[in-house]
Design an enzyme around this catalytic site. Sequence first.
Site, PDB file in Angstrom:
ATOM      1  N   HIS A  56      -8.232  -3.974  -2.799  1.00  0.00           N
ATOM      2  CA  HIS A  56      -7.120  -3.360  -2.080  1.00  0.00           C
ATOM      3  C   HIS A  56      -6.911  -4.094  -0.751  1.00  0.00           C
ATOM      4  O   HIS A  56      -7.868  -4.466  -0.082  1.00  0.00           O
ATOM      5  CB  HIS A  56      -7.414  -1.881  -1.813  1.00  0.00           C
TER       6      HIS A  56
ATOM      7  N   ASP B 108      -9.073  -2.996  -7.077  1.00  0.00           N
ATOM      8  CA  ASP B 108      -8.589  -2.000  -6.120  1.00  0.00           C
ATOM      9  C   ASP B 108      -9.109  -0.624  -6.514  1.00  0.00           C
ATOM     10  O   ASP B 108      -8.727  -0.092  -7.568  1.00  0.00           O
ATOM     11  CB  ASP B 108      -7.055  -2.013  -6.123  1.00  0.00           C
TER      12      ASP B 108
ATOM     13  N   CYS C 129       0.857  -1.198   0.000  1.00  0.00           N
ATOM     14  CA  CYS C 129       0.000   0.000   0.000  1.00  0.00           C
ATOM     15  C   CYS C 129       0.897   1.254   0.000  1.00  0.00           C
ATOM     16  O   CYS C 129       1.676   1.439  -0.927  1.00  0.00           O
ATOM     17  CB  CYS C 129      -0.945  -0.052   1.194  1.00  0.00           C
TER      18      CYS C 129
END
Length: 247
Positions: free
Chosen positions: A216, A185, A126
């Site tokens: 995600h 995502d 991330c």
Amino acid sequence: MIYRNDEHVDLATPRGPMRSHLFRPVAEGRYPAIILYSEIYQVTAPIRRAAEYLAGHGFLVVAPEVYHEFEEPGTVFEYDKPGTDRGNELKVTKEVASFDDDAATLVDFLQSHEACSGKIGALGICLGGHLSFRACVTQPEITAGACFYGTDLHQRSLGKGGNDGTLDRAAEIEAEMLMIWGRQDPHISREGRREIYDAMTDAEVTLSWHEFNGQHAFMRDIGHRHDPEIAAQVWSLTLAFFTRILK
């Protein structure tokens, strides 16, 4: 391999000490190192388990607290709205130069560590995916970089001022890269992924590119978005990648 997970060190940076957590095999020896960059929540239990997994496969892993200049050592944000809000706030409060100074400090630390073979990789998740990518831009000592759905790369919005320019410096990458994405995502659109792919390809970066049908944070081993089957595939790719380049 049996690993240890009870060490940390406070590394001196221009903006104060950076608490960094160490994970490594119990057996004495020199091992290739991996800088593990966390999500916006810092070194949470899932991040620690990721570090332990890598250490158990023969790597010296260091996981820094990315917001060390703003939070007390050991601070971990919860996976809830207040934690998310705080992590996102600091992501655009911290100076980009500070992220770069942290990367240089971590590389210097690993190069002098008695358990490091001298070979260094970076892996990030991330926010950490962006930081891993950027570390490969700024630190030529890193020869292998893995990025799990790195955020803000195509938007160039990391750090204070929202103009990090990381992707525009792709040609400076000397490391081989492993890029992992989730097709569902919402933070990184198809168009965003295409922009990243084209920039890296135009810059002639050596890379492997993998897209999975995941949301995600599908690698995070808690929560409703976790996909164990895909995660197992990604870990297999990641271990093979770092083993080939660093060992």
